[in-house]
Scaffold this active site. Sequence first.
Site, mmCIF file in Angstrom:
data_model
loop_
_atom_site.group_PDB
_atom_site.id
_atom_site.type_symbol
_atom_site.label_atom_id
_atom_site.label_comp_id
_atom_site.label_asym_id
_atom_site.label_seq_id
_atom_site.Cartn_x
_atom_site.Cartn_y
_atom_site.Cartn_z
ATOM 1 N N ALA A 1 -7.629 18.647 -9.156
ATOM 2 C CA ALA A 1 -6.624 19.477 -8.492
ATOM 3 C C ALA A 1 -5.429 18.651 -8.038
ATOM 4 O O ALA A 1 -4.279 19.086 -8.142
ATOM 5 C CB ALA A 1 -7.253 20.197 -7.297
ATOM 6 N N TYR B 1 -10.098 15.717 -7.341
ATOM 7 C CA TYR B 1 -9.272 14.795 -8.132
ATOM 8 C C TYR B 1 -8.476 15.567 -9.178
ATOM 9 O O TYR B 1 -7.257 15.386 -9.310
ATOM 10 C CB TYR B 1 -10.155 13.758 -8.814
ATOM 11 C CG TYR B 1 -9.415 12.900 -9.813
ATOM 12 C CD1 TYR B 1 -8.519 11.913 -9.381
ATOM 13 C CD2 TYR B 1 -9.599 13.079 -11.174
ATOM 14 C CE1 TYR B 1 -7.828 11.126 -10.304
ATOM 15 C CE2 TYR B 1 -8.916 12.293 -12.097
ATOM 16 C CZ TYR B 1 -8.039 11.329 -11.658
ATOM 17 O OH TYR B 1 -7.352 10.559 -12.568
ATOM 18 N N LYS C 1 -4.259 15.986 -9.407
ATOM 19 C CA LYS C 1 -3.461 15.625 -10.575
ATOM 20 C C LYS C 1 -2.767 16.834 -11.190
ATOM 21 O O LYS C 1 -1.664 16.716 -11.736
ATOM 22 C CB LYS C 1 -4.347 14.926 -11.604
ATOM 23 C CG LYS C 1 -4.811 13.539 -11.156
ATOM 24 C CD LYS C 1 -3.639 12.604 -10.925
ATOM 25 C CE LYS C 1 -4.065 11.167 -10.736
ATOM 26 N NZ LYS C 1 -2.930 10.226 -10.622
ATOM 27 N N ASP D 1 0.855 -1.174 0.000
ATOM 28 C CA ASP D 1 0.000 0.000 0.000
ATOM 29 C C ASP D 1 0.897 1.232 0.000
ATOM 30 O O ASP D 1 1.600 1.500 0.986
ATOM 31 C CB ASP D 1 -0.899 -0.012 1.242
ATOM 32 C CG ASP D 1 -1.861 1.171 1.292
ATOM 33 O OD1 ASP D 1 -1.736 2.092 0.460
ATOM 34 O OD2 ASP D 1 -2.731 1.177 2.181
ATOM 35 N N ILE E 1 -10.300 7.258 -20.753
ATOM 36 C CA ILE E 1 -9.704 5.949 -21.034
ATOM 37 C C ILE E 1 -10.599 4.872 -20.442
ATOM 38 O O ILE E 1 -11.133 5.036 -19.334
ATOM 39 C CB ILE E 1 -8.285 5.835 -20.434
ATOM 40 C CG1 ILE E 1 -7.393 6.983 -20.933
ATOM 41 C CG2 ILE E 1 -7.664 4.489 -20.764
ATOM 42 C CD1 ILE E 1 -7.118 7.004 -22.418
ATOM 43 N N ASN F 1 1.659 5.612 -10.879
ATOM 44 C CA ASN F 1 0.367 5.496 -11.549
ATOM 45 C C ASN F 1 -0.811 5.362 -10.581
ATOM 46 O O ASN F 1 -1.927 5.747 -10.922
ATOM 47 C CB ASN F 1 0.381 4.283 -12.484
ATOM 48 C CG ASN F 1 -1.000 3.927 -12.982
ATOM 49 O OD1 ASN F 1 -1.587 4.645 -13.793
ATOM 50 N ND2 ASN F 1 -1.545 2.824 -12.470
#
Length: 261
Positions: free
Chosen positions: A164, A162, A166, A71, A195, A98
Amino acid sequence: MSETTWTDGAAARELRVVVVTGAGTGIGRATAHAFADRGAHVRVLAVGRRAEPLAGTARRAPGRIVPVVADVTAPDGPGTVVRAALERFGRLDVLVNNAGIAPHATLGGYTPEGLGALLATNLTAPVLLAQAALPALTASRGVVVNVSTAVGQRGWPHNSAYAASKAAVDSLTRSWAVELAPLGIRVVAVAPGPIETPIAGHAGIGPERRAALRAWQLAHTPLGRIGDAAEVAWAVAQLASPEASFVTGVVLPVDGGAVVG
């Protein structure tokens, strides 16, 4: 050729060891496959929290893809990942950050706990993983590839935190590229658009809402289709390759034109 041969003597200089987080499904799995397909000199540590999906990833190339259950948000998660690479192969050449989560919520729907988990996975973990890997990447003059999102470069209603998180990863990419260049380390990012991956299902979004989201994405994607995880993985592997040795600090959209459309 055995792993012992690849990690011994002159052959060790040809070995390339890649760590991919979030490798159990989606873009992470496709990325692990893309690197493993590059030849017998590549070893991929496929990192994730669940053993079963990682085993599925590793079946593509047994021996070349090694599952590592960890984790990345745990206190010693980054150290565990880096030690696994060094103990097994003695080096680390490419770190692919990722792993990510994308809980959908309006501004009024966020909670401190939810925001904490989002930032721990999407922002803090990449920082601490890169930090833990820094000595090994310095030794190999390696590459960090961050996976962000094309949405971070424009608005995404109902998913602002989310986007922000990234966008912050894009900023880290540019800053690290300058900071780590004297060490011979390149830092790049790939920013996927719409995707086909399980991430929406993992976020608990039901079929009806997923369909509405897809319709919104298609309406904002000039190429008029949803991308495949393998298309993102191709970009990750290309940017990490020795042929890209003069490329650093770039954030490459793989989004069907969504950023410019």
